[in-house]
Scaffold this active site. Sequence first.
Site, PDB file in Angstrom:
ATOM      1  N   ARG A  46     -20.604 -14.111  -3.156  1.00  0.00           N
ATOM      2  CA  ARG A  46     -19.684 -13.373  -2.456  1.00  0.00           C
ATOM      3  C   ARG A  46     -18.430 -13.287  -3.287  1.00  0.00           C
ATOM      4  O   ARG A  46     -17.643 -12.189  -3.058  1.00  0.00           O
ATOM      5  CB  ARG A  46     -19.222 -14.496  -1.360  1.00  0.00           C
ATOM      6  CG  ARG A  46     -18.050 -14.247  -0.566  1.00  0.00           C
ATOM      7  CD  ARG A  46     -17.930 -14.775   0.794  1.00  0.00           C
ATOM      8  NE  ARG A  46     -18.329 -16.064   0.874  1.00  0.00           N
ATOM      9  CZ  ARG A  46     -17.578 -17.182   0.664  1.00  0.00           C
ATOM     10  NH1 ARG A  46     -16.570 -17.185  -0.021  1.00  0.00           N
ATOM     11  NH2 ARG A  46     -18.226 -18.318   0.554  1.00  0.00           N
ATOM     12  N   TYR A  98      -7.606   8.138  11.661  1.00  0.00           N
ATOM     13  CA  TYR A  98      -8.841   7.921  12.186  1.00  0.00           C
ATOM     14  C   TYR A  98      -8.832   6.872  13.363  1.00  0.00           C
ATOM     15  O   TYR A  98      -8.085   6.022  13.223  1.00  0.00           O
ATOM     16  CB  TYR A  98      -9.724   7.348  10.932  1.00  0.00           C
ATOM     17  CG  TYR A  98     -11.238   6.712  11.339  1.00  0.00           C
ATOM     18  CD1 TYR A  98     -12.090   7.442  12.059  1.00  0.00           C
ATOM     19  CD2 TYR A  98     -11.331   5.391  10.982  1.00  0.00           C
ATOM     20  CE1 TYR A  98     -13.381   6.925  12.443  1.00  0.00           C
ATOM     21  CE2 TYR A  98     -12.623   4.846  11.566  1.00  0.00           C
ATOM     22  CZ  TYR A  98     -13.319   5.642  12.078  1.00  0.00           C
ATOM     23  OH  TYR A  98     -14.859   5.090  12.640  1.00  0.00           O
ATOM     24  N   ASP A 169      -4.949   6.544   2.710  1.00  0.00           N
ATOM     25  CA  ASP A 169      -6.210   6.706   2.849  1.00  0.00           C
ATOM     26  C   ASP A 169      -6.906   8.007   2.501  1.00  0.00           C
ATOM     27  O   ASP A 169      -6.574   8.988   3.048  1.00  0.00           O
ATOM     28  CB  ASP A 169      -6.550   6.624   4.450  1.00  0.00           C
ATOM     29  CG  ASP A 169      -8.309   6.573   4.697  1.00  0.00           C
ATOM     30  OD1 ASP A 169      -8.812   7.115   4.062  1.00  0.00           O
ATOM     31  OD2 ASP A 169      -8.528   6.306   5.985  1.00  0.00           O
ATOM     32  N   LYS A 194     -18.225   8.048   2.898  1.00  0.00           N
ATOM     33  CA  LYS A 194     -18.054   9.270   2.937  1.00  0.00           C
ATOM     34  C   LYS A 194     -18.410  10.245   1.679  1.00  0.00           C
ATOM     35  O   LYS A 194     -19.305  10.038   1.100  1.00  0.00           O
ATOM     36  CB  LYS A 194     -16.836   9.934   3.387  1.00  0.00           C
ATOM     37  CG  LYS A 194     -16.061   9.111   4.603  1.00  0.00           C
ATOM     38  CD  LYS A 194     -17.129   8.853   5.731  1.00  0.00           C
ATOM     39  CE  LYS A 194     -16.296   8.138   7.020  1.00  0.00           C
ATOM     40  NZ  LYS A 194     -17.477   7.788   8.121  1.00  0.00           N
TER      41      LYS A 194
HETATM   42  C1  PLP Z   1     -10.465   8.616   7.263  1.00  0.00           C
HETATM   43  C2  PLP Z   1     -11.235   7.629   7.365  1.00  0.00           C
HETATM   44  N1  PLP Z   1     -10.777   6.347   7.164  1.00  0.00           N
HETATM   45  C3  PLP Z   1     -11.633   5.364   7.139  1.00  0.00           C
HETATM   46  C4  PLP Z   1     -12.850   5.464   8.159  1.00  0.00           C
HETATM   47  C5  PLP Z   1     -13.616   3.825   8.372  1.00  0.00           C
HETATM   48  O1  PLP Z   1     -14.820   3.784   7.345  1.00  0.00           O
HETATM   49  P1  PLP Z   1     -16.223   3.154   7.737  1.00  0.00           P
HETATM   50  O2  PLP Z   1     -16.759   3.829   8.719  1.00  0.00           O
HETATM   51  O3  PLP Z   1     -16.874   3.034   6.227  1.00  0.00           O
HETATM   52  O4  PLP Z   1     -15.631   1.665   7.976  1.00  0.00           O
HETATM   53  C6  PLP Z   1     -13.168   6.500   8.474  1.00  0.00           C
HETATM   54  C7  PLP Z   1     -14.569   6.577   9.329  1.00  0.00           C
HETATM   55  O5  PLP Z   1     -14.905   7.739   9.805  1.00  0.00           O
HETATM   56  C8  PLP Z   1     -12.540   7.616   8.049  1.00  0.00           C
HETATM   57  O6  PLP Z   1     -12.934   9.009   8.542  1.00  0.00           O
END
Ligand code: PLP
Length: 378
Positions: A46, A98, A169, A194
């Site tokens: 971990r 998101y 982000d 992604k």
């Molecule tokens: C811009 C963005 N940030 C964060 C996330 C969250 O990521 P995760 O689904 O890997 O938890 C997403 C998920 O679609 C996203 O589109």
Amino acid sequence: MGFATDCIHAGQEPDPTTGAIITPIFQTSTYVQEGIGKHKGYEYARTQNPTRRALEKNLTALEGGTDACCYASGMAATQAVLTLVKAGERVVVSDNVYGGTHRLFTKVLARYGVEFAFVDASDAAELDRRAGDFALLWIETPTNPLMKICDIAALAAVARRRRALLVVDNTFMSPFFQRPLALGADVVVHSTTKFLNGHSDSIGGVAIVKERAHAEWLQYVQNAGGAILSPFDSWLVLRGTKTLALRMPRHEENGRRVAHFLREDPRVRKVYWPGFPDHPGHEVHRRQASGFGSMISFDLGDRDGADRLLRAVRLCSLAESLGGIETLISHPATMTHAGYTQAERDALGIGDGLVRISVGCEDAEDLISDLGSALKAV
Ligand SMILES: Cc1ncc(COP(=O)(O)O)c(C=O)c1O
């Protein structure tokens, strides 16, 4: 080294015991120690894992940071970064982030005494005037799903004046197109699910930081909370980043062709893609990123129109997520942004007719032909 070289080599040396050129999947929960306190730098998986560490070094290089921590998902990375603020402090967030980020902030973390304010961050001067004091500014640019552009350097200056942190982000752009730390951001977050992984076969997240103290805290949280990226997922993302510099230009070229095609169809009311010269913030985006990416949203007027298109596509897959080599198409109001209330979506302009497409690496003609046929059903 150049970006493509870093994609392939950063953080990765041949395995010292075998010479294996690819970092092995260290699928172990613990490490044998020679005596009390005598070990090879690894005690418990971990806390440390060599495969995860190789990925963290790789992503640190790609974003130009000091260090990185990989977590079990993009949301786990987001949650870890939010531990940089304490109860009683304020967090300002760009609107139409998101839906999962909005849900985590408003439904979970707000219970612990942190206040969240959602604002239009596309005008940095206006945000500076109206946002009041805050400890952390969280932005996406382009925003999900309306592709609003936020000026990273200007917002970094706004945050700095308050001794606050700017977190970006960067999931939509990837470091291939946009490197927020170089523009003044303190932390970059990705859903590695992604573009970084790129093959729709792993869930993961990362936070990359500039300050050593932030790295130390996030490593502490990674061990304390334990939402770590598994060795196998770390290995998958490492394999993904090796081809990031090959995939992104293809994503962008296909995105450009699909965006122009959609814009010319009379059944499509509006196309949101930062590459159009009349897209709000286009010039800011050109200044701070080297490409426009392959995330596009478009408005078909109402839910029925969107539903008809989404049922009719054959090559584009109706699915949540983005950034894979295959084209994914989705309905933000009921999928990625279902966490917002109808009133919140209405206020932001995330209508029921809005469709979002993550354009993949197929032949552009095939995608355009599929979308063209499906639009006839609208
Ligand atoms: C811009 C963005 N940030 C964060 C996330 C969250 O990521 P995760 O689904 O890997 O938890 C997403 C998920 O679609 C996203 O589109």
